[in-house]
Enzyme design. Sequence first.
Site, PDB file in Angstrom:
ATOM      1  N   LYS A 268       0.835  -1.203   0.000  1.00 59.62           N
ATOM      2  CA  LYS A 268       0.000   0.000   0.000  1.00 59.62           C
ATOM      3  C   LYS A 268       0.869   1.252   0.000  1.00 59.62           C
ATOM      4  CE  LYS A 268      -3.868  -1.810   2.751  1.00 59.62           C
ATOM      5  NZ  LYS A 268      -4.934  -1.574   1.789  1.00 59.62           N
ATOM      6  N   ARG A 342     -10.561 -11.243   1.650  1.00 62.71           N
ATOM      7  CA  ARG A 342     -11.475 -12.233   1.071  1.00 62.71           C
ATOM      8  C   ARG A 342     -10.866 -13.641   1.075  1.00 62.71           C
ATOM      9  NH1 ARG A 342     -11.655  -8.738  -4.361  1.00 62.71           N
ATOM     10  NH2 ARG A 342     -11.265  -7.118  -2.799  1.00 62.71           N
TER      11      ARG A 342
HETATM   12  N1  BES Z   1      -8.121  -3.583   4.293  1.00 64.14           N
HETATM   13  C1  BES Z   1      -8.256  -3.124   2.971  1.00 64.14           C
HETATM   14  C2  BES Z   1      -9.522  -2.297   2.749  1.00 64.14           C
HETATM   15  C3  BES Z   1      -9.644  -1.000   3.506  1.00 64.14           C
HETATM   16  C4  BES Z   1      -9.267   0.178   2.904  1.00 64.14           C
HETATM   17  C5  BES Z   1     -10.197  -0.967   4.743  1.00 64.14           C
HETATM   18  C6  BES Z   1      -9.422   1.367   3.588  1.00 64.14           C
HETATM   19  C7  BES Z   1     -10.351   0.219   5.436  1.00 64.14           C
HETATM   20  C8  BES Z   1      -9.960   1.396   4.858  1.00 64.14           C
HETATM   21  C9  BES Z   1      -8.301  -4.320   2.025  1.00 64.14           C
HETATM   22  O1  BES Z   1      -7.566  -5.420   2.398  1.00 64.14           O
HETATM   23  C10 BES Z   1      -7.752  -3.862   0.706  1.00 64.14           C
HETATM   24  O2  BES Z   1      -6.615  -3.546   0.691  1.00 64.14           O
HETATM   25  N2  BES Z   1      -8.578  -3.866  -0.318  1.00 64.14           N
HETATM   26  C11 BES Z   1      -8.176  -3.442  -1.613  1.00 64.14           C
HETATM   27  C12 BES Z   1      -8.744  -4.390  -2.628  1.00 64.14           C
HETATM   28  C13 BES Z   1      -8.169  -4.196  -4.023  1.00 64.14           C
HETATM   29  C14 BES Z   1      -6.718  -4.577  -4.042  1.00 64.14           C
HETATM   30  C15 BES Z   1      -8.964  -5.036  -4.980  1.00 64.14           C
HETATM   31  C16 BES Z   1      -8.694  -2.041  -1.824  1.00 64.14           C
HETATM   32  O3  BES Z   1      -9.789  -1.725  -1.348  1.00 64.14           O
HETATM   33  O4  BES Z   1      -7.987  -1.241  -2.430  1.00 64.14           O
HETATM   34 MG    MG Z   2      -5.564  -5.355   1.766  1.00 61.50          MG
END
Ligand code: BES
Ligand code: MG
Length: 486
Positions: A268, A342
């Site tokens: 990230k 997921r």
């Molecule tokens: N934990 C994150 C989602 C999240 C983002 C929760 C902001 C709370 C605040 C999740 O694991 C994630 O990283 N999701 C990705 C999915 C994508 C790679 C398809 C996302 O939302 O960018």
């Molecule tokens: Mg994630």
Amino acid sequence: MKLSVQSNSKAPKTCDFHVLLVCQNKNLTLKETPYEKETKTIIDTVIEKKIFTAKKGETKTLFGKQSVILVGLGEKEKLTPDTFRQAIGTVSRLLESNKSTNASITMDSDVEVTPRDVQAMAEGFEMGHYSFTEHLTKKKTKEPITNLIFCGLKIDKQDQEAALNKGLAIGKSVNIARDLANAPANYLTPTDFVSKAKKHFEKSDVEIEIIDHKQAEKAGMGGLLGVSKGSIEKPYLLVLKYLPNKDEKPICLVGKGVTFDSGGISIKPSSKMSEMKADMSGAAAVFGAMSAVNTIGYKKNIIGIMPLTENMPANNALKPGDVITISNGKTVEILNTDAEGRLILADAISHAVTLEAKEIVDLATLTGACLVALGTVASGLFSNSDSLIKTFEKGCKNTGEELWHLPLYEQYKDLLKSDIADISNCYEGRFAGASTAAIFLQEFVAKTPWVHLDIAPTMSNGKSSGADVKGMSGSGVRTLIEYLDN
Ligand code: BES
Ligand code: MG
Ligand code: ZN
């Protein structure tokens, strides 16, 4: 702290503060107040001069022979349990800052309350004066509010007391979830989470089963193991079983427990990455709800399932392009290691299916896309059951936790097609990210009636207001209890 009830509305002399809840009204005048004459005169003046108009969220603190906090509830027609929850949340912080140890709460004669409102007030009281001081060396000294007396509510005393006790149990459970979510990831690893569960449920009716990485391997939980590979911390599937009935299928509550989500190899951006210590908020909500289940003493079989892991980058971490196998036998091609929630939920939900769950509800801080869609106001609600959608939508009115129903169109599944595995773990395009994540989960629920709550939007509060306190919110606990009530 003790909540008690008194049948008449006359403010007890022993109280150092008196709280009066008032509805907004064009020609606002108080017919009668439970206070002494001179206190009433001051209140009348404040209302006459429109210094206090009883707008929702408005408060006015008056110091005199009797100290009074006037609290506005807004229009009578718009009262919901959440109006009372938020009002008392604010009150609990005001009482604390005014160093009150013993306060009365009275409704203006115009205000009608139900037992559900009373429950909500107790929830709000516990929630409102929450703070996370674990890591402060100089903790603010807090005078605990020792006694809160509800005066003159036109509800049977026993019903009031039951509602207050239930509300307290729920408020406490929300705070348990907040403590877990606020905890820094170096203080709350999967192992720490499991230890906390052991300690918390030691002398309860909740039985703990801890599936460690070796057992997870035997069970073929490739999602949980895959995500955990890049971390030195070992993963667990924590199972909390509350089973008062012999031959009844359980309701399974599943919560995403990523104690830190760096994104893994698909790392990230660094800005706000610290918030990802709360990527276990789903598991925290399930932990909190199971605690309330035990205190309230439900007659139903309820099982909480929490897959716990970190998501870290390392030489041995899961890589984009890898293929893993979930415990139900399905293969998944990893396109983005940041879509990890997921994967662990796939194993946890599959576990719920093997336990013959009657219904499955999962909660997860699953997608940023859901936050983009809904802002921080509501969580996303997805389900394969129309009647469950109705139950959850109806529940919002009582819990104040907003849920917005989002679609699970079959077409979304096409977006998860993989050339080399049964399914890919995400759609790399920009659209419908919350729904494609939910569609992925649906692959693992078999035919079980199922609800998925994407609580990424409501994971944290930007500021303190009403029963909400700045920091991680404890989102989902009230929703789960309301669901179990119905
Ligand atoms: N934990 C994150 C989602 C999240 C983002 C929760 C902001 C709370 C605040 C999740 O694991 C994630 O990283 N999701 C990705 C999915 C994508 C790679 C398809 C996302 O939302 O960018
Ligand atoms: Mg994630
Ligand atoms: Zn995550």
